[in-house]
Design an enzyme around this catalytic site. Structure first.
Site, mmCIF file in Angstrom:
data_model
loop_
_atom_site.group_PDB
_atom_site.id
_atom_site.type_symbol
_atom_site.label_atom_id
_atom_site.label_comp_id
_atom_site.label_asym_id
_atom_site.label_seq_id
_atom_site.Cartn_x
_atom_site.Cartn_y
_atom_site.Cartn_z
ATOM 1 N N ASN A 13 11.531 -10.186 -22.094
ATOM 2 C CA ASN A 13 11.331 -11.331 -22.989
ATOM 3 C C ASN A 13 11.133 -12.610 -22.159
ATOM 4 O OD1 ASN A 13 11.712 -13.538 -24.678
ATOM 5 N ND2 ASN A 13 13.268 -12.528 -25.936
ATOM 6 N N ASP A 70 22.198 -9.492 -22.902
ATOM 7 C CA ASP A 70 21.930 -8.841 -24.181
ATOM 8 C C ASP A 70 22.485 -9.782 -25.237
ATOM 9 O OD1 ASP A 70 20.779 -6.416 -25.401
ATOM 10 O OD2 ASP A 70 22.726 -6.325 -26.376
ATOM 11 N N SER A 71 21.677 -10.061 -26.222
ATOM 12 C CA SER A 71 22.057 -11.106 -27.155
ATOM 13 C C SER A 71 21.663 -10.732 -28.571
ATOM 14 C CB SER A 71 21.415 -12.432 -26.740
ATOM 15 O OG SER A 71 20.068 -12.228 -26.358
ATOM 16 N N PHE A 149 12.530 -19.175 -29.822
ATOM 17 C CA PHE A 149 12.002 -17.849 -30.145
ATOM 18 C C PHE A 149 12.929 -17.162 -31.141
ATOM 19 C CE2 PHE A 149 14.852 -14.920 -27.831
ATOM 20 C CZ PHE A 149 15.522 -15.795 -27.000
ATOM 21 N N GLY A 150 12.540 -15.955 -31.518
ATOM 22 C CA GLY A 150 13.414 -15.105 -32.340
ATOM 23 C C GLY A 150 13.842 -15.764 -33.636
ATOM 24 N N LYS A 172 18.545 -27.340 -27.090
ATOM 25 C CA LYS A 172 18.962 -25.938 -27.301
ATOM 26 C C LYS A 172 19.632 -25.420 -26.022
ATOM 27 C CE LYS A 172 17.702 -21.130 -27.893
ATOM 28 N NZ LYS A 172 16.739 -20.050 -28.039
ATOM 29 N N HIS A 177 24.208 -20.157 -26.949
ATOM 30 C CA HIS A 177 25.002 -19.014 -26.472
ATOM 31 C C HIS A 177 24.600 -18.646 -25.039
ATOM 32 C CE1 HIS A 177 21.269 -18.073 -28.372
ATOM 33 N NE2 HIS A 177 21.283 -16.804 -28.052
HETATM 34 P P1 ITT Z 1 15.227 -7.868 -23.311
HETATM 35 O O1 ITT Z 1 16.098 -6.784 -23.896
HETATM 36 O O2 ITT Z 1 14.043 -7.310 -22.611
HETATM 37 O O3 ITT Z 1 16.010 -8.876 -22.512
HETATM 38 P P2 ITT Z 1 14.961 -8.682 -26.071
HETATM 39 O O4 ITT Z 1 14.285 -9.831 -26.753
HETATM 40 O O5 ITT Z 1 14.713 -7.299 -26.625
HETATM 41 O O6 ITT Z 1 14.586 -8.733 -24.517
HETATM 42 P P3 ITT Z 1 17.734 -8.351 -26.703
HETATM 43 O O7 ITT Z 1 17.703 -6.867 -26.701
HETATM 44 O O8 ITT Z 1 18.893 -9.051 -26.032
HETATM 45 O O9 ITT Z 1 16.479 -8.989 -26.003
HETATM 46 O O10 ITT Z 1 17.579 -8.835 -28.196
HETATM 47 C C1 ITT Z 1 17.912 -10.098 -28.519
HETATM 48 C C2 ITT Z 1 17.256 -10.463 -29.829
HETATM 49 O O11 ITT Z 1 18.174 -11.358 -30.496
HETATM 50 C C3 ITT Z 1 15.995 -11.255 -29.580
HETATM 51 O O12 ITT Z 1 14.840 -10.445 -29.565
HETATM 52 C C4 ITT Z 1 16.022 -12.240 -30.731
HETATM 53 O O13 ITT Z 1 15.521 -11.615 -31.887
HETATM 54 C C5 ITT Z 1 17.506 -12.503 -30.910
HETATM 55 N N1 ITT Z 1 17.922 -13.636 -30.061
HETATM 56 C C6 ITT Z 1 18.658 -13.590 -28.923
HETATM 57 N N2 ITT Z 1 18.797 -14.818 -28.394
HETATM 58 C C7 ITT Z 1 18.118 -15.643 -29.196
HETATM 59 C C8 ITT Z 1 17.871 -17.016 -29.171
HETATM 60 O O14 ITT Z 1 18.306 -17.797 -28.186
HETATM 61 N N3 ITT Z 1 17.141 -17.547 -30.162
HETATM 62 C C9 ITT Z 1 16.692 -16.780 -31.164
HETATM 63 N N4 ITT Z 1 16.838 -15.459 -31.256
HETATM 64 C C10 ITT Z 1 17.565 -14.886 -30.277
#
Ligand code: ITT
Length: 193
Positions: A13, A70-71, A149-150, A172, A177
């Site tokens: 990501n 992981d978030s 994002f996200g 931000k 977090h």
């Molecule tokens: P990697 O595993 O490759 O690091 P990923 O995006 O799949 O990338 P995660 O498995 O940790 O990462 O999933 C985290 C999801 O949670 C992420 O895709 C977002 O949908 C959400 N997320 C995490 N942190 C965020 C943020 O700061 N702002 C908004 N959404 C977030």
């Protein structure tokens, strides 16, 4: 400036790498993406376990000190969902937002938190430290904003009236977090490496 500590940051990501480098700006650390393809199997049962899986995989492909995060977003009224499955809740970021807003459409309790677990390992994959950061707030009734994002367009952090996607990315990166977890990691690195 040339002798910054370089740490491989394992993620698919690009927003995360950008954020960690902005958050750590001014420290003695630079995060770099490993040059080989990163494809870990995220089958842990907690954020910490998944961050460990990703950090070990990053060390395996880079041979360097490695960090991974992981978030996810945990919504109180949904029993903590989407949580660990935040990235897999639906097939696209927009569909994930729509699904969450739909699931909360008749629910007044909008409390939610972002969680970020980070694991730092040495070049052989041995754990150096693990840290968790949180950002508390509530889910908006409709999406707003273009930054981040996200789930940022639907998350209103405590103390603000707009979503994370409405706020400047600088802001931000002060309250998130990810910032909270990373500051603890930076402190560890500065005191121990
Ligand atoms: P990697 O595993 O490759 O690091 P990923 O995006 O799949 O990338 P995660 O498995 O940790 O990462 O999933 C985290 C999801 O949670 C992420 O895709 C977002 O949908 C959400 N997320 C995490 N942190 C965020 C943020 O700061 N702002 C908004 N959404 C977030």
């Amino acid at each position: 400036m040339e002798n910054k500590i370089k740490i491989a940051f394992g993620t698919g990501n690009p927003h995360k790498v950008q954020e960690v480098n902005e958050i750590s700006d001014g420290s003695n650390i630079e995060f770099i993406l490993p040059s080989k393809e990163f494809n870990p199997i995220e089958n842990g049962t907690t954020f910490l376990e998944n961050s460990l899986i990703k950090a070990k995989e990053t060390a395996r492909i880079s041979g360097q000190i490695s960090l991974a995060d992981d978030s996810g977003l945990c919504v109180e009224a949904l029993g903590g969902e989407p949580g660990l499955y935040s990235a897999r809740y639906e097939s696209t970021p927009q569909k994930r937002i729509n699904k969450l807003l739909n699931n909360l459409s008749h629910i007044d309790n909008r409390r939610a938190k972002f969680v970020c677990a980070m694991t730092l390992v040495d070049g052989k994959g041995n754990v150096l430290t693990q840290k968790i950061g949180e950002c508390h707030g509530k889910i908006a009734y409709s999406q707003s904003g273009k930054n981040g994002f996200g789930y940022d367009p639907i998350f209103i952090p405590d103390g603000y009236e707009v979503t994370l996607a409405d706020l400047d990315e600088d802001l931000k990166n002060k309250i998130s977090h990810r910032a909270n977890a990373l500051h603890q990691i930076i402190e560890f690195v500065e005191n121990n490496l």
